[in-house]
Design an enzyme around this catalytic site. Structure first.
Site, mmCIF file in Angstrom:
data_model
loop_
_atom_site.group_PDB
_atom_site.id
_atom_site.type_symbol
_atom_site.label_atom_id
_atom_site.label_comp_id
_atom_site.label_asym_id
_atom_site.label_seq_id
_atom_site.Cartn_x
_atom_site.Cartn_y
_atom_site.Cartn_z
ATOM 1 N N SER A 1 0.861 -1.174 0.000
ATOM 2 C CA SER A 1 0.000 0.000 0.000
ATOM 3 C C SER A 1 0.897 1.222 0.000
ATOM 4 C CB SER A 1 -0.914 0.018 1.239
ATOM 5 O OG SER A 1 -0.148 0.207 2.404
ATOM 6 N N THR A 2 0.355 2.373 -0.378
ATOM 7 C CA THR A 2 1.162 3.595 -0.474
ATOM 8 C C THR A 2 1.844 3.909 0.847
ATOM 9 O OG1 THR A 2 -0.445 4.423 -2.065
ATOM 10 C CG2 THR A 2 1.097 6.010 -1.148
#
Length: 476
Positions: A11-12
């Protein structure tokens, strides 16, 4: 041949905070395969996807290939790359991988499911993976509660009209604050909300959009932020920011609003429970989509199942039916909303795609300069006719008839100009990037209102074509 599937997910936030980049995971997993003399069948990648659910394209393809008996091993860098849900982790290992005689290996924890000890450790570690996720969520929520108690606006993707968000503090934006006061003044003068919306939309814009929806007006009238309050989790606290509206004015406006809506002391009935309400359109007939549902089961097992459907197909509102023969697809809410959320998360993971998307949108022919030029020419002609009248160089009847003709054309062109669609973006690229920087946290942990505001800020329109859809982003 020992055919191995490499699965990587990030995920970012994790890529920034923990260094779990796609490239870093992939290289380590390739090296492991080389040491083990395993053949890499394929690399399955999910960039920018949360591990809290299994709605991920890479994982979906992996499961399909496992069930087709194409793979002998599934290899990940760390257990929580597969999933952060205990239930989903055990389902994947026991009901998908082991059921099809596929071993699961996690190199960070140094065990695999080919041994009884490995299978036992998988269950134990999956518990801790979920515990970590719950703790992160709880700490995030507690931090936002404490921030609200201290009087600070919690931030997020939506900055309220009337304020700028500078250094974590709300600062009054005088131009927008004037608009907020105008809304309250019109409302207390008994102006209907739809007329307020049209009046504001014809005259003003604000930093992240325009007054294009009745809900924008309603949100301003009912938001106690404008009297210096900060709300979070259903509770209000004294804010650090300066109020825009006097408390007596705000209370009187909300008293009238409750009376108009016949919901005194209850929640706003116009506030949809669904995230995409107001954004969806039918690609077949052009009508709007809306959320409705059916009940299934009996007694304790009775459940409500909402879905988005075309007004033309539903025929629940004759005024909104465009084509009564329309049979465009209806989408379950639980299916369509996660798809749109993941599209936003993909952008959040790779903001450079914003410019690519903007470049892919064909520009519409812009007649605005031509129309404006003609209106300016008509103004000059009217001015010349008035000069002729003042100099007595032309009969009065001829002058008035000509001026009426010129004014009629000018009014027609002005109406056309006001209704002209020149494909202007609702928000700028920089504004979109700012919204996307907070998107993952809001979409995973935010309230329904916060998630809806973010989605509606980034997306202008979603057109449904049978089983496909097209997103019109706000920055295109």
């Amino acid at each position: 041949m020992n055919k191995t599937a490499i699965y990587v997910r990030v995920s970012t936030q994790e890529q920034v905070m923990e260094g779990y980049s796609i490239g870093a995971q992939t290289e380590k997993l390739k090296s492991y395969c080389s040491i083990k003399d395993w053949t890499i069948y394929d690399i399955y990648t999910d960039g920018g996807f949360s591990g809290s659910n299994m709605e991920r394209p890479g994982l979906t393809k992996l499961i399909h290939d496992v069930r087709q008996n194409k793979i002998n091993n599934v290899l990940v860098y760390k257990l929580d790359r597969l999933s952060r849900s205990q239930k989903d982790t055990l389902y994947l290992i026991e009901d998908v991988f082991l059921k099809h005689h596929v071993n699961f290996v996690s190199i960070n924890e140094n065990f695999d499911t080919s041994s009884p000890f490995g299978r036992a450790m998988i269950g134990i570690l999956s518990v801790f993976a979920q515990l970590e996720r719950e703790q992160i969520k709880e700490r995030s929520h507690m931090g936002r509660v404490e921030r609200a108690k201290e009087g600070y606006f919690h931030g997020g993707g939506f900055i309220p009209i009337g304020y700028d968000y500078v250094g974590g503090v709300l600062i009054i934006n005088e131009y927008e604050a004037m608009q907020v006061r105008k809304v309250f003044k019109l409302f207390l003068n008994d102006t209907p909300i739809d007329r307020i919306q049209k009046t504001m939309n014809s005259k003003y814009t604000y930093k992240s959009g325009n007054w294009g929806s009745h809900s924008v007006v309603r949100n301003v009238i009912t938001n106690n932020l404008y009297i210096g309050k900060v709300s979070f989790g259903g509770k209000s606290y004294d804010g650090k920011h300066q109020p825009i509206i006097d408390e007596e004015v705000f209370n009187e406006a909300n008293k009238r609003y409750a009376a108009r809506s016949n919901i005194k002391g209850k929640s706003n009935p116009f506030k949809s429970k669904h995230l995409l309400t107001g954004l969806l359109y039918c690609g077949n007939c052009g009508a709007r989509y809306f959320a409705k549902g059916n009940y299934s089961g009996r007694g304790e097992n009775k459940r409500y199942y909402p879905y988005y459907t075309c007004y033309s197909r539903a025929k629940t509102n004759k005024k909104l039916v465009v084509d009564p023969t329309c049979k465009n697809t209806s989408f379950p809410v639980v299916k369509l909303e996660p798809i749109i959320i993941e599209e936003i998360k993909k952008l959040a993971f790779d903001p450079s795609r914003i410019n690519e998307i903007k470049g892919q949108v064909p520009k519409k022919e812009n007649d605005q300069p031509v129309i404006e030029s003609r209106i300016a020419e008509l103004d000059k002609q009217i001015s010349r006719m008035l000069d002729l009248y003042q100099n007595n160089n032309m009969p009065f009847e001829q002058i008035t008839a000509r001026i009426e003709q010129l004014n009629d054309e000018k009014e027609s062109l002005t109406d056309e100009l006001n209704n002209l669609d020149i494909n202007q973006p609702t928000i700028t690229i920089d504004q979109a990037a700012e919204l996307l920087s907070r998107a993952s946290d809001i979409l995973d942990n935010g309230s329904v209102d916060e998630r809806r505001k973010l989605i509606h800020s980034l997306i202008d329109r979603i057109t449904i074509y049978d089983t496909d859809f097209e997103i019109q982003w706000s920055f295109t």
